[in-house]
Design a protein around this motif. Structure first.
Motif, mmCIF file in Angstrom:
data_model
loop_
_atom_site.group_PDB
_atom_site.id
_atom_site.type_symbol
_atom_site.label_atom_id
_atom_site.label_comp_id
_atom_site.label_asym_id
_atom_site.label_seq_id
_atom_site.Cartn_x
_atom_site.Cartn_y
_atom_site.Cartn_z
ATOM 1 N N HIS A 200 1.744 0.601 6.917
ATOM 2 C CA HIS A 200 0.448 0.287 7.530
ATOM 3 C C HIS A 200 0.421 -1.073 8.222
ATOM 4 C CE1 HIS A 200 -1.408 3.745 5.619
ATOM 5 N NE2 HIS A 200 -0.959 3.347 4.436
ATOM 6 N N SER A 201 1.542 -1.792 8.234
ATOM 7 C CA SER A 201 1.495 -3.176 8.693
ATOM 8 C C SER A 201 2.401 -3.416 9.908
ATOM 9 C CB SER A 201 1.916 -4.114 7.557
ATOM 10 O OG SER A 201 2.018 -5.444 8.011
ATOM 11 N N ASN B 193 -7.393 9.396 12.639
ATOM 12 C CA ASN B 193 -7.438 9.849 11.256
ATOM 13 C C ASN B 193 -6.663 11.176 11.167
ATOM 14 O OD1 ASN B 193 -9.000 7.657 10.549
ATOM 15 N ND2 ASN B 193 -10.944 8.776 10.672
ATOM 16 N N ASN C 91 0.809 -1.226 0.000
ATOM 17 C CA ASN C 91 0.000 0.000 0.000
ATOM 18 C C ASN C 91 0.843 1.277 0.000
ATOM 19 O OD1 ASN C 91 -2.387 -1.612 0.165
ATOM 20 N ND2 ASN C 91 -2.086 -1.767 2.395
ATOM 21 N N ASP D 245 -1.628 7.532 3.783
ATOM 22 C CA ASP D 245 -2.885 7.996 4.358
ATOM 23 C C ASP D 245 -3.148 7.256 5.674
ATOM 24 O OD1 ASP D 245 -5.307 9.117 4.859
ATOM 25 O OD2 ASP D 245 -6.257 8.498 2.965
ATOM 26 N N THR D 246 -3.302 8.018 6.749
ATOM 27 C CA THR D 246 -3.564 7.401 8.059
ATOM 28 C C THR D 246 -5.048 7.177 8.315
ATOM 29 O OG1 THR D 246 -3.728 9.550 9.182
ATOM 30 C CG2 THR D 246 -1.533 8.569 9.000
ATOM 31 N N ASP E 189 -8.479 5.775 8.654
ATOM 32 C CA ASP E 189 -9.076 4.426 8.657
ATOM 33 C C ASP E 189 -8.045 3.336 8.391
ATOM 34 O OD1 ASP E 189 -11.655 5.549 9.069
ATOM 35 O OD2 ASP E 189 -11.832 5.924 6.910
ATOM 36 N N ASN E 190 -6.794 3.628 8.677
ATOM 37 C CA ASN E 190 -5.725 2.651 8.473
ATOM 38 C C ASN E 190 -4.853 2.556 9.727
ATOM 39 O OD1 ASN E 190 -6.099 1.855 5.666
ATOM 40 N ND2 ASN E 190 -5.413 3.915 5.113
ATOM 41 N N THR E 191 -4.275 1.375 9.919
ATOM 42 C CA THR E 191 -3.227 1.254 10.924
ATOM 43 C C THR E 191 -1.991 1.970 10.396
ATOM 44 O OG1 THR E 191 -4.037 -0.859 11.762
ATOM 45 C CG2 THR E 191 -1.714 -0.349 12.152
ATOM 46 N N PHE E 192 -1.364 2.743 11.271
ATOM 47 C CA PHE E 192 -0.165 3.470 10.869
ATOM 48 C C PHE E 192 1.008 2.977 11.714
ATOM 49 C CE2 PHE E 192 2.868 6.927 11.575
ATOM 50 C CZ PHE E 192 3.252 7.175 10.262
ATOM 51 N N ARG F 86 -3.604 2.721 15.718
ATOM 52 C CA ARG F 86 -4.653 1.897 15.111
ATOM 53 C C ARG F 86 -5.934 2.700 14.884
ATOM 54 N NH1 ARG F 86 -2.412 -0.962 19.454
ATOM 55 N NH2 ARG F 86 -0.917 -2.571 18.791
ATOM 56 N N PRO F 87 -6.794 2.233 13.976
ATOM 57 C CA PRO F 87 -8.045 2.948 13.680
ATOM 58 C C PRO F 87 -8.996 3.060 14.870
ATOM 59 C CG PRO F 87 -7.548 1.375 11.944
ATOM 60 C CD PRO F 87 -6.596 1.098 13.063
#
Length: 582
Positions: free
Chosen positions: A412-413, A385, A36, A113-114, A116-119, A213-214
């Protein structure tokens, strides 16, 4: 998969059988490709041969105007192997200049993009020369399509600041995120509570990981172990969401508001037998002189070991007397000299009378302004967010050079970050653990632990670095920020300057007094001599006048005698004439 050679070395290290001549593993780039559009850099190419990392050439701002002749960030960077080799050909981004500002950044090909994603942000730090005063944190810069890496500075907007920071009493791992108030439009920094979260200060490689985390939870890991986890909504200061109500700034406390809970009893009167004149202490009439009290012995005696100085002049300095020292005979007894009864508390003492306190019947309570609706109130239920992040940068001030950054991952992982950690940092850590000698407390010849003394010296060195850092930053032109970051060092410098000025003034005054005193003393020495000479002159003059007076007196006496003789002769002649006439 790890190369076979790396696995062999790791197995040998775990078994404790690595010999000094065992070859180190050779660096091979990891095969991990962040999903991503994530970012990963292992610094495989020199700075001059790559275009990812750009050193800032931002200029200083003087009186609000950018000065083209003054480079703000004079600190140099390099991609090189560490001074103590762990993995052959494994390089990192190194801070090269001590006591300087450094800035470098890497722009992402695709913004991360943070929303709605895990950063996840992760990177390695190796403090090759330690870290007494400086930062080793990263800044994740807010996405700006017009961002120019060459102009990256402390004014460049960031979304997250994360990593170790250490100077003096400051020793923490930062996690700061900037949050925008959707009502007022103001942006405010939110600081994680860093209690118990300290930076690693040794010279081994350490890896710092941040996970957001989201669901608004976060986790900070150091060397793969969680050191702080919590919620973005609960564990930051100031809090993300402001209060729904605030104090009314227009509300003022009424002039007749009574906020004294207790008052002196207005009906109370002083008792008739209350004696305010009685002293608090009186002589203890029951006390008796101790049996071993030496009444005839003085408390101090002339020092029997003292000798009269060779340059002592009795005429100028007066009669010499030996200095007084405590009488050794009084050391092991209750006391010496005249004995007086001790004082004791006066049982009749009452002191000044005061009316007792009673509850105030007019008390209205603690006044507080009335509450009104907060005009800037909002509720952000998803502060995780944070929008898009367009670059990563290191914008630092440090007293120590040699800080090495490596294996920078932004994505993101959590799984990708762990894989990278296992295949890079873990390899180094295993090897460094076998190399690092056990630190033992130093002892002196008697075996006494010297660690406390060493700690004092270390702290003195740290404080010295803080002072040097502040002065150097002021020279760089960062007066305000330097003072804000270390007001204690600034206050110490002010005190040192004041002390120095006072000391110089004292010395100058003493020298002036000494010179003036020397002249006065010389005048005092000359005065008696002149007085003696003047007295001698007066005596000589008086003697001369006396001799002249005596001579005049003798001459007068001679004239008187001659006059008397002539008178007598004349008288005799007259008598003869009278006899003849008769």
């Amino acid at each position: 998969m790890l190369p076979v050679r790396v696995l062999v070395i790791l197995a040998a290290a775990v078994c404790g059988s690595v010999r000094a001549d065992t070859p180190a593993p050779v660096f091979e780039p990891i095969s991990l490709k962040p999903a991503n559009g994530g970012f990963l850099d292992q610094f495989t190419a020199p700075l001059a041969e790559q275009s990812v990392w750009v050193v800032s050439s931002a200029k200083k701002i003087v009186a609000g105007v950018e000065d083209e002749t003054l480079l703000k960030y004079r600190g140099e960077w390099s991609v090189e192997e560490p001074s103590v080799e762990t993995i052959l050909n494994d390089k990192g981004l190194v801070v090269k200049t001590a006591a300087a500002l450094h800035a470098i950044s890497a722009q992402f090909q695709t913004p991360i993009d943070t929303n709605d994603n895990t950063f996840v942000a992760q990177y390695e730090v190796k403090l090759q020369n330690g870290l007494e005063c400086g930062g080793a944190y990263m800044k994740l810069l807010t996405y700006d399509p017009e961002f120019e890496p060459e102009k990256f500075s402390d004014k460049s907007p960031y979304t997250i600041m994360f990593g170790p920071d250490r100077c003096g009493t400051t020793n923490k791992v930062h996690f700061i995120f900037r949050h925008k108030n959707p009502v007022s439009g103001t942006i405010e920094e939110k600081h994680m509570d860093t209690a118990g979260v300290t930076a690693k200060a040794d010279k081994d490689t350490h890896v710092y990981t941040l996970v957001v985390r989201p669901d608004n939870t976060f986790d900070v890991l150091v060397d793969g172990k969680s050191v702080k986890e919590g919620s973005l909504l609960e564990d930051f200061t100031p809090p993300v969401n402001p209060p729904a109500e605030i104090d009314d700034p227009e509300d003022k406390k009424p002039a007749d508001w009574v906020d004294a809970a207790r008052i002196p009893d207005p009906d109370a009167t002083k008792p008739d037998d209350w004696d305010e004149s009685a002293p608090s202490q009186i002589v203890d009439e029951d006390a008796e002189i101790p049996e071993d009290w030496l009444v005839d012995e003085p408390k101090s005696i002339p020092d029997p070991a003292a000798d009269k100085p060779e340059d002592w002049d009795d005429e100028e300095d007066g009669e010499w007397t030996a200095p007084l020292v405590p009488n050794p005979k009084c050391a092991d007894v209750s006391g010496c000299g005249a004995w007086t009864r001790p004082m004791k508390a006066n049982p009749a003492y009452k002191g000044k009378w005061k009316a007792p306190m009673i509850d105030n019947p007019a008390y209205k309570g603690v006044w507080a302004p009335r509450k009104i609706a907060n005009p800037e109130f909002f509720e952000d239920k998803n502060p995780s967010n944070m929008g898009k992040i367009g670059a990563v940068g290191f914008e630092l001030w440090t007293m120590q050079n040699g800080i090495l950054f490596d294996n920078v991952y932004i994505g993101h992982s959590e799984a990708e970050a762990k894989t990278l950690r296992d295949e890079t940092w873990s390899v180094k850590h295993k090897i460094e653990e076998t190399r690092t000698p056990k630190v033992e407390a130093k002892t002196d010849k008697t075996g006494k632990d010297q660690s406390i003394f060493e700690k004092v010296l270390d702290q003195a060195g740290v404080f010295r670095d803080r002072l040097t850092s502040l002065v150097a930053r002021c020279v760089e032109g960062d007066y305000v920020e330097a003072v804000k970051e270390d007001p204690v060092a600034f206050g110490s410098i002010v005190l040192i300057v004041l002390y120095g000025v006072t000391a110089i003034w004292t010395i100058v005054s003493a020298v002036a007094d000494l010179v003036a005193g020397g002249g006065a003393k010389a005048a005092e020495k000359e005065a008696p001599v002149k007085a003696k000479e003047l007295s001698a002159e007066k005596e000589s003059k008086a003697d001369g006048e006396k001799e002249d007076a005596d001579a005049d007196a003798d001459a007068d006496a001679d004239e008187d005698e001659e006059g008397e003789g002539e008178g007598e002769g004349e008288g005799e002649g007259d008598d003869d004439d009278a006899q003849d006439n008769k």
